[in-house]
Write a protein that holds these residues in place. Sequence first.
Motif, short mmCIF file in Angstrom:
data_model
loop_
_atom_site.label_atom_id
_atom_site.label_comp_id
_atom_site.label_asym_id
_atom_site.label_seq_id
_atom_site.Cartn_x
_atom_site.Cartn_y
_atom_site.Cartn_z
N ILE A 186 3.49 6.20 7.91
CA ILE A 186 2.51 5.33 7.28
C ILE A 186 2.28 4.12 8.18
N SER A 187 1.03 3.71 8.29
CA SER A 187 0.71 2.54 9.09
C SER A 187 -0.55 1.90 8.54
N GLN A 188 -0.87 0.73 9.04
CA GLN A 188 -2.07 0.06 8.57
C GLN A 188 -2.65 -0.82 9.66
N ASP A 189 -3.94 -1.05 9.55
CA ASP A 189 -4.66 -1.94 10.44
C ASP A 189 -5.24 -3.05 9.55
N ASN A 190 -4.57 -4.18 9.53
CA ASN A 190 -5.01 -5.27 8.65
C ASN A 190 -6.39 -5.79 9.01
N ALA A 191 -6.74 -5.71 10.29
CA ALA A 191 -8.06 -6.19 10.71
C ALA A 191 -9.17 -5.31 10.14
N LYS A 192 -8.85 -4.05 9.91
CA LYS A 192 -9.84 -3.11 9.39
C LYS A 192 -9.65 -2.81 7.91
N ASN A 193 -8.64 -3.45 7.30
CA ASN A 193 -8.34 -3.19 5.88
C ASN A 193 -8.18 -1.69 5.62
N THR A 194 -7.46 -1.04 6.49
CA THR A 194 -7.33 0.41 6.42
C THR A 194 -5.87 0.83 6.51
N LEU A 195 -5.53 1.76 5.64
CA LEU A 195 -4.20 2.36 5.59
C LEU A 195 -4.29 3.77 6.14
N TYR A 196 -3.22 4.20 6.82
CA TYR A 196 -3.20 5.54 7.41
C TYR A 196 -1.94 6.29 6.99
N LEU A 197 -2.04 7.60 7.04
CA LEU A 197 -0.86 8.45 6.89
C LEU A 197 -0.99 9.57 7.92
N GLN A 198 -0.18 9.50 8.95
CA GLN A 198 -0.13 10.56 9.95
C GLN A 198 0.85 11.61 9.47
N GLY A 245 5.30 -5.32 6.44
CA GLY A 245 5.35 -4.20 7.37
C GLY A 245 6.49 -3.24 7.15
N SER A 246 7.39 -3.55 6.23
CA SER A 246 8.51 -2.65 5.96
C SER A 246 7.99 -1.38 5.30
N THR A 247 8.62 -0.26 5.60
CA THR A 247 8.16 1.03 5.11
C THR A 247 9.25 1.78 4.38
N ARG A 248 8.84 2.70 3.55
CA ARG A 248 9.77 3.59 2.87
C ARG A 248 9.09 4.94 2.72
N TYR A 249 9.93 5.99 2.73
CA TYR A 249 9.43 7.35 2.69
C TYR A 249 10.20 8.19 1.69
N ALA A 250 9.53 9.16 1.14
CA ALA A 250 10.23 10.18 0.36
C ALA A 250 11.06 11.01 1.32
N ASP A 251 12.21 11.48 0.84
CA ASP A 251 13.09 12.28 1.71
C ASP A 251 12.38 13.52 2.25
N SER A 252 11.49 14.06 1.45
CA SER A 252 10.82 15.31 1.83
C SER A 252 9.87 15.16 3.02
N VAL A 253 9.50 13.92 3.36
CA VAL A 253 8.54 13.72 4.46
C VAL A 253 9.12 12.91 5.61
N LYS A 254 10.32 12.41 5.46
CA LYS A 254 10.93 11.61 6.53
C LYS A 254 10.98 12.40 7.83
N GLY A 255 10.58 11.73 8.91
CA GLY A 255 10.59 12.37 10.21
C GLY A 255 9.33 13.17 10.51
N ARG A 256 8.49 13.38 9.49
CA ARG A 256 7.25 14.15 9.69
C ARG A 256 6.01 13.30 9.45
N PHE A 257 6.08 12.40 8.48
CA PHE A 257 4.94 11.55 8.12
C PHE A 257 5.19 10.11 8.57
N MET A 275 0.84 -1.20 0.00
CA MET A 275 0.00 0.00 0.00
C MET A 275 0.87 1.24 0.00
N GLY A 276 0.42 2.25 -0.71
CA GLY A 276 1.23 3.46 -0.79
C GLY A 276 0.38 4.72 -0.75
N TRP A 277 1.02 5.80 -0.38
CA TRP A 277 0.44 7.14 -0.46
C TRP A 277 1.24 7.95 -1.47
N PHE A 278 0.52 8.62 -2.34
CA PHE A 278 1.12 9.48 -3.34
C PHE A 278 0.43 10.83 -3.28
#
Length: 122
Positions: A69-81, A55-67, A34-37
Amino acid sequence: QVQLVESGGGSVQAGGSLRLSCAASGYTYSTYCMGWFRQAPGKEREGVAAIDSDGSTRYADSVKGRFTISQDNAKNTLYLQMNSLKPEDTAMYYCAADRWECSLVAGGFAYWGQGTQVTVSS
């Protein structure tokens, strides 16, 4: 069929926070990457963050440390804080899914949501 529905966008002042959600259906959620664009007016769509089925994650340099990404597999939901938002984070944010691809390259993802607008004012 695969359906992705984003929510949580809005307007916020610089330095503020938002949490985006993406509700997924129509496939075995936990087996997909799953990804956020995001795409700002006049600019190409760019990868923000991705989370693989392990569960491994990757981030654009521009958002590292600020954003985060997480997910709740039980709810089939992706998040971006999104914290410490900046005016340059203003864009339409899209959720994407793919069975095989898990980079930050938009062209590699097969399934897309309709997007949710994030506007950050200075």
